[in-house]
Design a protein around this motif. Sequence first.
Motif, PDB file in Angstrom:
ATOM      1  N   MET A   1       0.850  -1.193   0.000  1.00 15.51           N
ATOM      2  CA  MET A   1       0.000   0.000   0.000  1.00 15.51           C
ATOM      3  C   MET A   1       0.887   1.246   0.000  1.00 15.51           C
ATOM      4  SD  MET A   1      -3.125   1.045   2.596  1.00 15.51           S
ATOM      5  CE  MET A   1      -2.084   0.979   4.057  1.00 15.51           C
ATOM      6  N   ARG A   2       0.566   2.165  -0.885  1.00 14.93           N
ATOM      7  CA  ARG A   2       1.335   3.399  -0.992  1.00 14.93           C
ATOM      8  C   ARG A   2       0.565   4.534  -0.313  1.00 14.93           C
ATOM      9  NH1 ARG A   2       3.567   4.788  -6.740  1.00 14.93           N
ATOM     10  NH2 ARG A   2       4.962   3.103  -6.120  1.00 14.93           N
ATOM     11  N   ILE A   3       1.164   5.080   0.748  1.00 13.40           N
ATOM     12  CA  ILE A   3       0.572   6.177   1.504  1.00 13.40           C
ATOM     13  C   ILE A   3       1.292   7.460   1.133  1.00 13.40           C
ATOM     14  CG2 ILE A   3       0.216   7.142   3.798  1.00 13.40           C
ATOM     15  CD1 ILE A   3       0.019   4.317   4.885  1.00 13.40           C
ATOM     16  N   VAL A   4       0.541   8.437   0.646  1.00 14.54           N
ATOM     17  CA  VAL A   4       1.118   9.729   0.303  1.00 14.54           C
ATOM     18  C   VAL A   4       0.665  10.748   1.348  1.00 14.54           C
ATOM     19  CG1 VAL A   4       1.199  11.588  -1.394  1.00 14.54           C
ATOM     20  CG2 VAL A   4       1.241   9.205  -2.153  1.00 14.54           C
ATOM     21  N   VAL A   5       1.649  11.428   1.941  1.00 15.17           N
ATOM     22  CA  VAL A   5       1.376  12.369   3.022  1.00 15.17           C
ATOM     23  C   VAL A   5       1.694  13.786   2.564  1.00 15.17           C
ATOM     24  CG1 VAL A   5       1.729  12.836   5.474  1.00 15.17           C
ATOM     25  CG2 VAL A   5       2.262  10.573   4.545  1.00 15.17           C
ATOM     26  N   THR A   6       0.796  14.718   2.840  1.00 12.90           N
ATOM     27  CA  THR A   6       1.084  16.118   2.551  1.00 12.90           C
ATOM     28  C   THR A   6       1.834  16.728   3.722  1.00 12.90           C
ATOM     29  OG1 THR A   6      -1.006  16.959   3.467  1.00 12.90           O
ATOM     30  CG2 THR A   6      -1.008  16.283   1.154  1.00 12.90           C
ATOM     31  N   GLY A   7       2.882  17.460   3.406  1.00  5.90           N
ATOM     32  CA  GLY A   7       3.711  18.040   4.455  1.00  5.90           C
ATOM     33  C   GLY A   7       4.921  17.161   4.716  1.00  5.90           C
ATOM     34  N   LYS A   8       6.104  17.738   4.646  1.00  5.99           N
ATOM     35  CA  LYS A   8       7.330  16.947   4.765  1.00  5.99           C
ATOM     36  C   LYS A   8       7.916  16.920   6.172  1.00  5.99           C
ATOM     37  CE  LYS A   8       9.070  17.566   0.027  1.00  5.99           C
ATOM     38  NZ  LYS A   8      10.171  18.128  -0.780  1.00  5.99           N
ATOM     39  N   THR A   9       7.544  17.887   7.010  1.00  6.09           N
ATOM     40  CA  THR A   9       8.269  18.050   8.254  1.00  6.09           C
ATOM     41  C   THR A   9       7.428  17.847   9.512  1.00  6.09           C
ATOM     42  OG1 THR A   9       7.864  20.452   8.250  1.00  6.09           O
ATOM     43  CG2 THR A   9       9.883  19.654   7.185  1.00  6.09           C
ATOM     44  N   GLY A  10       6.153  17.570   9.384  1.00  3.83           N
ATOM     45  CA  GLY A  10       5.304  17.412  10.552  1.00  3.83           C
ATOM     46  C   GLY A  10       5.659  16.182  11.374  1.00  3.83           C
ATOM     47  N   GLN A  11       5.200  16.172  12.622  1.00  6.27           N
ATOM     48  CA  GLN A  11       5.522  15.057  13.510  1.00  6.27           C
ATOM     49  C   GLN A  11       4.929  13.743  13.014  1.00  6.27           C
ATOM     50  OE1 GLN A  11       5.696  15.879  17.923  1.00  6.27           O
ATOM     51  NE2 GLN A  11       4.361  17.571  17.326  1.00  6.27           N
ATOM     52  N   VAL A  12       3.676  13.777  12.567  1.00 13.93           N
ATOM     53  CA  VAL A  12       3.042  12.535  12.097  1.00 13.93           C
ATOM     54  C   VAL A  12       3.688  12.075  10.797  1.00 13.93           C
ATOM     55  CG1 VAL A  12       0.892  11.477  11.316  1.00 13.93           C
ATOM     56  CG2 VAL A  12       0.872  13.005  13.291  1.00 13.93           C
ATOM     57  N   THR A  13       4.030  13.016   9.922  1.00 16.38           N
ATOM     58  CA  THR A  13       4.739  12.652   8.699  1.00 16.38           C
ATOM     59  C   THR A  13       6.054  11.956   9.035  1.00 16.38           C
ATOM     60  OG1 THR A  13       3.805  14.487   7.418  1.00 16.38           O
ATOM     61  CG2 THR A  13       5.829  13.509   6.593  1.00 16.38           C
ATOM     62  N   SER A  14       6.814  12.545   9.951  1.00 10.36           N
ATOM     63  CA  SER A  14       8.094  11.955  10.342  1.00 10.36           C
ATOM     64  C   SER A  14       7.901  10.578  10.966  1.00 10.36           C
ATOM     65  CB  SER A  14       8.812  12.877  11.333  1.00 10.36           C
ATOM     66  OG  SER A  14       9.125  14.118  10.731  1.00 10.36           O
ATOM     67  N   VAL A  26       5.724   4.957   2.221  1.00 13.46           N
ATOM     68  CA  VAL A  26       5.288   6.292   2.608  1.00 13.46           C
ATOM     69  C   VAL A  26       6.023   7.330   1.769  1.00 13.46           C
ATOM     70  CG1 VAL A  26       5.140   7.992   4.464  1.00 13.46           C
ATOM     71  CG2 VAL A  26       4.775   5.563   4.970  1.00 13.46           C
ATOM     72  N   ILE A  27       5.260   8.175   1.102  1.00  7.93           N
ATOM     73  CA  ILE A  27       5.823   9.238   0.274  1.00  7.93           C
ATOM     74  C   ILE A  27       5.331  10.575   0.821  1.00  7.93           C
ATOM     75  CG2 ILE A  27       5.944  10.253  -2.026  1.00  7.93           C
ATOM     76  CD1 ILE A  27       5.324   7.452  -3.131  1.00  7.93           C
ATOM     77  N   ALA A  28       6.246  11.444   1.215  1.00  8.53           N
ATOM     78  CA  ALA A  28       5.891  12.760   1.746  1.00  8.53           C
ATOM     79  C   ALA A  28       6.065  13.814   0.661  1.00  8.53           C
ATOM     80  CB  ALA A  28       6.752  13.101   2.952  1.00  8.53           C
ATOM     81  N   LEU A  29       5.032  14.613   0.456  1.00  7.26           N
ATOM     82  CA  LEU A  29       5.064  15.663  -0.549  1.00  7.26           C
ATOM     83  C   LEU A  29       4.885  17.032   0.108  1.00  7.26           C
ATOM     84  CD1 LEU A  29       2.767  14.131  -3.322  1.00  7.26           C
ATOM     85  CD2 LEU A  29       5.268  14.129  -3.237  1.00  7.26           C
ATOM     86  N   GLY A  30       5.607  18.014  -0.401  1.00  2.00           N
ATOM     87  CA  GLY A  30       5.491  19.372   0.127  1.00  2.00           C
ATOM     88  C   GLY A  30       6.168  20.349  -0.798  1.00  2.00           C
ATOM     89  N   ARG A  31       6.337  21.555  -0.311  1.00  2.00           N
ATOM     90  CA  ARG A  31       7.002  22.560  -1.136  1.00  2.00           C
ATOM     91  C   ARG A  31       8.469  22.193  -1.375  1.00  2.00           C
ATOM     92  NH1 ARG A  31       5.393  27.972   2.061  1.00  2.00           N
ATOM     93  NH2 ARG A  31       6.056  26.623   3.783  1.00  2.00           N
ATOM     94  N   SER A  47      -1.093  13.016  -8.251  1.00  2.00           N
ATOM     95  CA  SER A  47      -1.341  12.084  -9.351  1.00  2.00           C
ATOM     96  C   SER A  47      -0.077  11.306  -9.700  1.00  2.00           C
ATOM     97  CB  SER A  47      -1.851  12.851 -10.572  1.00  2.00           C
ATOM     98  OG  SER A  47      -2.062  11.977 -11.656  1.00  2.00           O
ATOM     99  N   GLN A  48       1.055  12.004  -9.760  1.00  2.00           N
ATOM    100  CA  GLN A  48       2.323  11.349 -10.097  1.00  2.00           C
ATOM    101  C   GLN A  48       2.754  10.356  -9.014  1.00  2.00           C
ATOM    102  OE1 GLN A  48       4.920  14.726 -10.735  1.00  2.00           O
ATOM    103  NE2 GLN A  48       4.433  14.839 -12.927  1.00  2.00           N
ATOM    104  N   ALA A  49       2.345  10.608  -7.777  1.00  2.00           N
ATOM    105  CA  ALA A  49       2.737   9.730  -6.671  1.00  2.00           C
ATOM    106  C   ALA A  49       1.928   8.441  -6.635  1.00  2.00           C
ATOM    107  CB  ALA A  49       2.579  10.472  -5.340  1.00  2.00           C
ATOM    108  N   ARG A  50       0.831   8.385  -7.349  1.00  2.00           N
ATOM    109  CA  ARG A  50      -0.030   7.201  -7.460  1.00  2.00           C
ATOM    110  C   ARG A  50      -0.396   6.613  -6.085  1.00  2.00           C
ATOM    111  NH1 ARG A  50       2.504   3.174  -9.439  1.00  2.00           N
ATOM    112  NH2 ARG A  50       4.611   4.044  -9.374  1.00  2.00           N
ATOM    113  N   PRO A  51      -1.080   7.396  -5.257  1.00  2.00           N
ATOM    114  CA  PRO A  51      -1.394   6.924  -3.899  1.00  2.00           C
ATOM    115  C   PRO A  51      -2.524   5.909  -3.859  1.00  2.00           C
ATOM    116  CG  PRO A  51      -2.447   9.026  -4.305  1.00  2.00           C
ATOM    117  CD  PRO A  51      -1.599   8.741  -5.515  1.00  2.00           C
ATOM    118  N   ASP A  52      -2.465   5.044  -2.864  1.00  2.00           N
ATOM    119  CA  ASP A  52      -3.625   4.214  -2.522  1.00  2.00           C
ATOM    120  C   ASP A  52      -4.494   4.922  -1.496  1.00  2.00           C
ATOM    121  OD1 ASP A  52      -3.005   1.795  -4.055  1.00  2.00           O
ATOM    122  OD2 ASP A  52      -1.296   1.604  -2.693  1.00  2.00           O
ATOM    123  N   VAL A  53      -3.854   5.788  -0.713  1.00  2.96           N
ATOM    124  CA  VAL A  53      -4.560   6.611   0.262  1.00  2.96           C
ATOM    125  C   VAL A  53      -3.730   7.866   0.499  1.00  2.96           C
ATOM    126  CG1 VAL A  53      -3.459   5.448   2.221  1.00  2.96           C
ATOM    127  CG2 VAL A  53      -5.627   6.651   2.559  1.00  2.96           C
TER     128      VAL A  53
END
Length: 296
Positions: A1-14, A26-31, A47-53
């Motif tokens: 399963m591919r999980i894409v997370v918005t925000g690169k530096t948050g605690q939950v992302t980390s 886990v793929i983290a996306l941000g600025r 779209s490019q990250a092709r997330p499952d969620v």
Amino acid sequence: MRIVVTGKTGQVTSALQALRIPDIEVIALGRPEMDLSSPSTVVKSLSQARPDVIISSAAYTAVDKAEAEPDLAFAINAEGAEIVSTAAFQLSVPIIHLSTDYVFNGRNSASYIETHPTDPVSVYGQSKLDGERRVAAANPNHVILRTAWVYSTFGRNFLRTMLRLSEKQDEVRVVSDQHGCPTSATDIADAVVEIARHLVANPETDLRGIFHIVGTGATNWADFAKFIFSVLEEKTGRHISVKEIATVDYPTAAARPANSVLNCDKLESVYGIRLPRWQATTRTTVEQILEAAKTA
């Protein structure tokens, strides 16, 4: 399963990135590649990250600063969250959106359930509530997780602040009349993965909606600090005193809920998830930080 997370530096992302689960990517996306103020970059990146969620974790979290920057807070926490949810809908994937206890006014005498009337007392809280509503409206395939008092070995949080202050002073002043539930970002990450698995595999509507997710047990900031320092003393011999003060003795730009204890029975009933008692994961987190400091 591919999980894409918005925000690169948050605690939950980390915390999600630190998980080592064989079938989870886990793929983290941000600025700069994905900017919540630019809808086209959001849709393209997701779209490019092709997330499952998609985990909507990026947020404006400077609670006091938000009072002077309401437009920016709403642009990120409300409009940005809506953009991400709309993109998830277009990609036909579920979204898990992280929200906050600050959607409540804190005047309830008991713990808050998901259906309790919301009434934010700060710009930050209002922006997060607006984000909840926009996420839900943009994509019916959603879970909104309200959490609180998040701490971890990563980034800026109360636990790390207390340990930093302990290096400079023998007594720390801490508010004792605000009550809530300390919550480990690692525990949230584990739960998010479990929720994501269910959402991807099962279309049942009961799995969607708003849920509360916090560490088990309630306390106040001063007692939270005392527990942190008790572990510190046990491990290092250093004793730090906590001077209890009232909220009025520590004025801030934004008002805080006096009681933001969240009831998590719904999460346990629907998903079978209940986070550990906050003392257990607080102890683990303090020990990890102290151990890391030895090898730094």
